[in-house]
Design a protein around this motif. Structure first.
Motif, PDB file in Angstrom:
ATOM      1  N   ALA A 231       0.847  -1.190   0.000  1.00  4.50           N
ATOM      2  CA  ALA A 231       0.000   0.000   0.000  1.00  4.50           C
ATOM      3  C   ALA A 231       0.881   1.237   0.000  1.00  4.50           C
ATOM      4  CB  ALA A 231      -0.906   0.005   1.227  1.00  4.50           C
ATOM      5  N   VAL A 232       0.534   2.209  -0.832  1.00 11.23           N
ATOM      6  CA  VAL A 232       1.214   3.501  -0.805  1.00 11.23           C
ATOM      7  C   VAL A 232       0.652   4.293   0.375  1.00 11.23           C
ATOM      8  CG1 VAL A 232       1.798   5.580  -2.098  1.00 11.23           C
ATOM      9  CG2 VAL A 232       1.370   3.435  -3.324  1.00 11.23           C
ATOM     10  N   THR A 233       1.531   4.824   1.214  1.00 13.17           N
ATOM     11  CA  THR A 233       1.118   5.610   2.376  1.00 13.17           C
ATOM     12  C   THR A 233       1.477   7.074   2.162  1.00 13.17           C
ATOM     13  OG1 THR A 233       3.212   5.394   3.588  1.00 13.17           O
ATOM     14  CG2 THR A 233       1.614   3.589   3.802  1.00 13.17           C
ATOM     15  N   LYS A 234       1.116   7.914   3.117  1.00 12.13           N
ATOM     16  CA  LYS A 234       1.432   9.336   3.010  1.00 12.13           C
ATOM     17  C   LYS A 234       2.934   9.594   3.065  1.00 12.13           C
ATOM     18  CE  LYS A 234      -2.931  10.966   4.995  1.00 12.13           C
ATOM     19  NZ  LYS A 234      -3.575  11.703   6.123  1.00 12.13           N
ATOM     20  N   THR A 235       3.668   8.661   3.661  1.00 12.84           N
ATOM     21  CA  THR A 235       5.112   8.854   3.820  1.00 12.84           C
ATOM     22  C   THR A 235       5.961   7.868   3.030  1.00 12.84           C
ATOM     23  OG1 THR A 235       5.068   7.455   5.807  1.00 12.84           O
ATOM     24  CG2 THR A 235       4.828   9.844   6.120  1.00 12.84           C
ATOM     25  N   GLY A 236       5.342   6.875   2.403  1.00 12.84           N
ATOM     26  CA  GLY A 236       6.145   5.898   1.669  1.00 12.84           C
ATOM     27  C   GLY A 236       5.339   4.691   1.256  1.00 12.84           C
ATOM     28  N   VAL A 237       5.666   3.533   1.840  1.00 11.19           N
ATOM     29  CA  VAL A 237       5.043   2.287   1.406  1.00 11.19           C
ATOM     30  C   VAL A 237       4.930   1.326   2.585  1.00 11.19           C
ATOM     31  CG1 VAL A 237       7.265   1.290   0.712  1.00 11.19           C
ATOM     32  CG2 VAL A 237       5.161   0.427  -0.307  1.00 11.19           C
ATOM     33  N   ASP A 238       3.862   0.556   2.603  1.00  6.53           N
ATOM     34  CA  ASP A 238       3.620  -0.459   3.620  1.00  6.53           C
ATOM     35  C   ASP A 238       3.457  -1.799   2.901  1.00  6.53           C
ATOM     36  OD1 ASP A 238       2.859  -2.005   5.751  1.00  6.53           O
ATOM     37  OD2 ASP A 238       1.086  -0.832   6.276  1.00  6.53           O
TER      38      ASP A 238
END
Length: 249
Positions: A231-238
């Motif tokens: 998942a793309v997050t607000k700060t990078g990737v999960d």
């Protein structure tokens, strides 16, 4: 999605000790199906619709051995041998959500070339993941993978790509494993998709068997693959399918 992803990772962890010479790919499939059902999930590949004129996928996992790039169909006659490599691709559906992941395993003692191909392919996946950030582009992912694979003397399969995944197995966006930095769809927080590079020992060209599913290298040389759902997050990737106990080969 995280629960489904972790279940997929745990399924591969469960199958890993079973990947031994003398084991059939059907045995791996049957154990995967048993385990999936025991954990309250169902197998997305089982009965997945084929293209026009092609039968639905008949098994619960994909088992792609040696020159098979992807979508290998488990069967009783395919017995793993010392020196093989095998990609196992699993997608359990838990509470309506898909967890999609794969790893390439070493069977016994493969050749140094086979080991290097597998290691490079796993590194390709990690470099693709590292290129994911909000505001970036899909082409950043493909470029990171392609540059490293080709530096190592291997080729990137272009006929199959990563994909969006959620309640639907295959959705937008498409995630090619080759490309140009700064090009393609913009990445934004909330996107969920797979990165699943298929890296070949020789040519990137593909042939399809008569079953309509099994894709193999045109030159008969080895192919390896690793896949994560992220998942793309607000700060990078999960990374949703990363196992805390997975062992790097």
């Amino acid at each position: 999605m995280r629960k489904a992803g972790q279940l997929a990772a745990q399924l591969l962890d469960h199958l890993a000790p079973l990947v031994q010479p003398g084991v059939s790919t059907l045995e791996l499939n049957d154990e995967a199906e048993r385990w999936t059902q025991a954990h309250g999930a169902i197998s997305a590949p089982l009965g997945y619709p084929g293209a026009s004129g092609v039968a639905d996928f008949p098994k619960s996992i994909c088992t792609s051995v040696n020159q098979v790039i992807c979508h290998g169909i488990p069967n009783a006659k395919e017995i793993l041998k010392d020196g093989d490599i095998i990609n196992i691709d699993v997608t359990p559906i838990l509470d309506g959500y898909h967890g999609d992941t794969s790893r390439t395993f070493l069977v016994g003692d493969p050749s140094p070339l086979a080991r290097r191909l597998v290691a490079v392919t796993e590194e390709c996946l990690e470099r693709g993941i590292a290129a994911v950030q909000p505001g970036g582009r899909v082409g950043d992912i493909g470029a990171a993978i392609q540059e490293y694979a080709e530096e190592q003397g291997f080729s990137v399969v272009q006929d199959f790509v990563g994909h969006g995944v959620h309640r639907t197995f295959h959705a937008e966006p498409q995630i090619p494993h080759y490309g140009t930095r700064g090009k393609g769809k913009k990445l934004r927080a909330g996107m969920v998709f797979t990165i699943e590079p298929m890296i070949n020992e020789g040519t990137h060209e593909v042939e399809l068997w008569d079953d309509g599913w099994t894709a193999v290298t045109k030159d008969g040389k080895l192919s390896a693959q690793f896949e994560h759902t992220l998942a793309v997050t607000k700060t990078g990737v999960d990374v949703l399918t990363r196992s805390p106990v997975a062992v790097v080969v």
